[in-house]
Design an enzyme around this catalytic site. Structure first.
Site, PDB file in Angstrom:
ATOM      1  N   TYR A  43      -2.429  -2.017  10.350  1.00  0.00           N
ATOM      2  CA  TYR A  43      -2.424  -2.025   8.877  1.00  0.00           C
ATOM      3  C   TYR A  43      -1.156  -1.368   8.334  1.00  0.00           C
ATOM      4  O   TYR A  43      -0.442  -1.949   7.512  1.00  0.00           O
ATOM      5  CB  TYR A  43      -3.658  -1.297   8.350  1.00  0.00           C
ATOM      6  CG  TYR A  43      -3.766  -1.303   6.838  1.00  0.00           C
ATOM      7  CD1 TYR A  43      -4.268  -2.417   6.173  1.00  0.00           C
ATOM      8  CD2 TYR A  43      -3.361  -0.213   6.075  1.00  0.00           C
ATOM      9  CE1 TYR A  43      -4.357  -2.447   4.791  1.00  0.00           C
ATOM     10  CE2 TYR A  43      -3.449  -0.229   4.691  1.00  0.00           C
ATOM     11  CZ  TYR A  43      -3.953  -1.353   4.058  1.00  0.00           C
ATOM     12  OH  TYR A  43      -4.034  -1.380   2.682  1.00  0.00           O
ATOM     13  N   SER A  87       0.871  -1.186   0.000  1.00  0.00           N
ATOM     14  CA  SER A  87       0.000   0.000   0.000  1.00  0.00           C
ATOM     15  C   SER A  87       0.902   1.227   0.000  1.00  0.00           C
ATOM     16  O   SER A  87       2.067   1.136   0.444  1.00  0.00           O
ATOM     17  CB  SER A  87      -0.859   0.012   1.269  1.00  0.00           C
ATOM     18  OG  SER A  87      -1.494   1.259   1.445  1.00  0.00           O
ATOM     19  N   LYS A 139       1.916  -3.161   6.302  1.00  0.00           N
ATOM     20  CA  LYS A 139       2.263  -2.835   4.916  1.00  0.00           C
ATOM     21  C   LYS A 139       3.734  -2.410   4.801  1.00  0.00           C
ATOM     22  O   LYS A 139       4.385  -2.700   3.791  1.00  0.00           O
ATOM     23  CB  LYS A 139       1.313  -1.777   4.360  1.00  0.00           C
ATOM     24  CG  LYS A 139      -0.126  -2.275   4.234  1.00  0.00           C
ATOM     25  CD  LYS A 139      -0.217  -3.500   3.325  1.00  0.00           C
ATOM     26  CE  LYS A 139      -1.629  -4.012   3.149  1.00  0.00           C
ATOM     27  NZ  LYS A 139      -1.729  -5.160   2.218  1.00  0.00           N
TER      28      LYS A 139
HETATM   29  N1  NAD Z   1      -8.697  -0.334  -1.495  1.00  0.00           N
HETATM   30  C1  NAD Z   1      -7.653   0.440  -1.271  1.00  0.00           C
HETATM   31  O1  NAD Z   1      -7.778   1.674  -1.290  1.00  0.00           O
HETATM   32  C2  NAD Z   1      -6.282  -0.154  -1.024  1.00  0.00           C
HETATM   33  C3  NAD Z   1      -5.204   0.723  -0.933  1.00  0.00           C
HETATM   34  C4  NAD Z   1      -3.935   0.211  -0.692  1.00  0.00           C
HETATM   35  C5  NAD Z   1      -3.749  -1.160  -0.576  1.00  0.00           C
HETATM   36  N2  NAD Z   1      -4.814  -2.005  -0.668  1.00  0.00           N
HETATM   37  C6  NAD Z   1      -4.548  -3.439  -0.529  1.00  0.00           C
HETATM   38  O2  NAD Z   1      -5.127  -4.146  -1.609  1.00  0.00           O
HETATM   39  C7  NAD Z   1      -5.436  -5.482  -1.189  1.00  0.00           C
HETATM   40  C8  NAD Z   1      -6.878  -5.776  -1.562  1.00  0.00           C
HETATM   41  O3  NAD Z   1      -7.704  -4.883  -0.841  1.00  0.00           O
HETATM   42  P1  NAD Z   1      -9.156  -4.431  -1.341  1.00  0.00           P
HETATM   43  O4  NAD Z   1      -9.232  -2.983  -1.163  1.00  0.00           O
HETATM   44  O5  NAD Z   1      -9.474  -5.058  -2.631  1.00  0.00           O
HETATM   45  O6  NAD Z   1     -10.023  -5.083  -0.161  1.00  0.00           O
HETATM   46  P2  NAD Z   1     -11.420  -5.845  -0.181  1.00  0.00           P
HETATM   47  O7  NAD Z   1     -11.816  -5.938   1.250  1.00  0.00           O
HETATM   48  O8  NAD Z   1     -12.366  -5.243  -1.152  1.00  0.00           O
HETATM   49  O9  NAD Z   1     -11.016  -7.280  -0.748  1.00  0.00           O
HETATM   50  C9  NAD Z   1     -10.164  -8.122  -0.024  1.00  0.00           C
HETATM   51  C10 NAD Z   1     -10.476  -9.565  -0.359  1.00  0.00           C
HETATM   52  O10 NAD Z   1      -9.625 -10.394   0.452  1.00  0.00           O
HETATM   53  C11 NAD Z   1     -10.408 -11.399   1.055  1.00  0.00           C
HETATM   54  N3  NAD Z   1      -9.787 -11.823   2.308  1.00  0.00           N
HETATM   55  C12 NAD Z   1      -9.801 -11.187   3.517  1.00  0.00           C
HETATM   56  N4  NAD Z   1      -9.166 -11.921   4.430  1.00  0.00           N
HETATM   57  C13 NAD Z   1      -8.718 -13.040   3.787  1.00  0.00           C
HETATM   58  C14 NAD Z   1      -7.996 -14.170   4.210  1.00  0.00           C
HETATM   59  N5  NAD Z   1      -7.620 -14.330   5.485  1.00  0.00           N
HETATM   60  N6  NAD Z   1      -7.704 -15.113   3.288  1.00  0.00           N
HETATM   61  C15 NAD Z   1      -8.107 -14.986   2.002  1.00  0.00           C
HETATM   62  N7  NAD Z   1      -8.809 -13.944   1.562  1.00  0.00           N
HETATM   63  C16 NAD Z   1      -9.116 -12.982   2.446  1.00  0.00           C
HETATM   64  C17 NAD Z   1     -11.775 -10.787   1.254  1.00  0.00           C
HETATM   65  O11 NAD Z   1     -12.785 -11.791   1.395  1.00  0.00           O
HETATM   66  C18 NAD Z   1     -11.929  -9.954  -0.010  1.00  0.00           C
HETATM   67  O12 NAD Z   1     -12.494 -10.686  -1.067  1.00  0.00           O
HETATM   68  C19 NAD Z   1      -5.162  -5.532   0.308  1.00  0.00           C
HETATM   69  O13 NAD Z   1      -3.902  -6.119   0.545  1.00  0.00           O
HETATM   70  C20 NAD Z   1      -5.155  -4.081   0.704  1.00  0.00           C
HETATM   71  O14 NAD Z   1      -4.383  -3.831   1.854  1.00  0.00           O
HETATM   72  C21 NAD Z   1      -6.076  -1.536  -0.884  1.00  0.00           C
END
Ligand code: NAD
Length: 278
Positions: free
Chosen positions: A159, A146, A163
């Site tokens: 978090y 992230s 990261k």
């Molecule tokens: N959305 C943002 O703005 C953002 C920004 C920076 C980084 N990220 C990173 O991107 C990645 C995806 O995040 P997102 O925003 O799509 O989140 P999200 O919550 O929409 O999707 C995450 C997915 O991971 C699954 N999940 C959660 N725990 C799990 C586990 N223990 N085992 C397997 N699957 C699991 C959930 O069921 C979900 O389908 C994450 O690593 C997050 O930290 C997201």
């Protein structure tokens, strides 16, 4: 005639594939003719995206998986290699947010955040890397960190901390692969705000005041963020181009990096950079 996509026909393994960014990467990979191994803890939504992509003609294996469980990643890898033979792209994407002050979260919540966000990608690499190393064809391992990996923020400490660790893991893994298996490209994804459910679904500590404020502020920011399918396409294309730093918001990533450099150069206290906005 345009040349085929570098990943065309290869196998993509994506964790957290049932929603958000992971589902976006899955759709992008299917659109480029990849075969898919999709993993997520949410079995129903996982089957839904598997059915959606199968209906478009993609070959899909869906495996309900908790990335915090090392044995589950071993079983995922066994299933992937048994079904498809080789893996071209591993995307360790699954992650969760966690809201509240450090002392308001339980020991179990702290452990869960580290088990998923830090050890999830480690479990993925432990399970898949040996067979990717043995197969001398090129392949790519992508860990999703992230922009939070470069900043400091109160109220989301597990978090942010996780990261920073994921980025550090990915940097070291890059060096390890360069030495031991140069046919494996390693990349770090540092997304900015992407419009997913990550804050809506985030567990929180025992103080509703801090949790609700964080959830409300951050949900507003990500709701205005990038479309997750667009984020998925960007991640796939930058991975295919062999980049180490993969961005969804290149200017935001540059700004965060510059602020981190200035913070370390100045050796001020952690409030000196001020609040970061992508
Ligand atoms: N959305 C943002 O703005 C953002 C920004 C920076 C980084 N990220 C990173 O991107 C990645 C995806 O995040 P997102 O925003 O799509 O989140 P999200 O919550 O929409 O999707 C995450 C997915 O991971 C699954 N999940 C959660 N725990 C799990 C586990 N223990 N085992 C397997 N699957 C699991 C959930 O069921 C979900 O389908 C994450 O690593 C997050 O930290 C997201």
């Amino acid at each position: 005639m345009s040349s085929p996509h570098p990943f065309h026909g290869g196998v993509a393994v994506i964790t957290g594939a049932a929603g958000g960014i992971g589902r976006g990467v899955a759709r992008a990979a299917a659109a480029q003719g990849m075969r898919l191994v999709l993993a997520d803890i949410a079995a129903g939504p996982l089957q839904a995206i598997a059915d959606e992509l199968t209906a478009t003609g993609a070959q899909v294996l869906a495996v309900p998986t908790d990335v915090a469980d090392p044995g589950a990643l071993d079983r995922l890898a066994d299933a992937a290699f048994e079904r498809f033979g080789a893996v071209r792209l591993l995307v360790n994407n699954a992650g969760i947010e966690m809201l509240g002050a450090s002392w308001e979260l339980s020991a179990e919540q702290w452990k869960r955040a580290m088990d998923i966000n830090v050890l999830g990608p480690v479990n993925g690499v432990r399970a898949f890397a040996p067979r990717m190393i043995a197969d001398t064809n090129p392949s790519t391992i992508v860990n999703v960190a992230s922009i939070g990996a470069l900043v400091q923020r109160a109220g989301q400490t597990p978090y942010i901390m996780s990261k920073h660790a994921t980025l550090s893991f990915t940097e070291c893994l890059f060096l390890e692969m360069k030495e031991a298996a140069p046919h494996i490209q390693v990349a770090a994804v540092l997304p900015g705000p992407v419009a997913t459910r990550i804050f809506a679904d985030a567990p929180g500590g025992d103080n509703p005041a801090t949790v609700d404020q964080q959830r409300s502020d951050m949900s507003t920011i990500v709701a205005e963020g990038l479309d997750p399918d667009e984020a998925g396409r960007m991640i796939l294309e930058q991975a295919a181009a062999g980049r180490f730093w993969i961005a969804t918001h290149p200017e935001g990533l540059r700004t965060a990096a510059d602020r981190r450099i200035a913070f370390l150069t100045g050796l001020g206290d952690p409030s000196t950079p001020g609040p970061f906005k992508t």
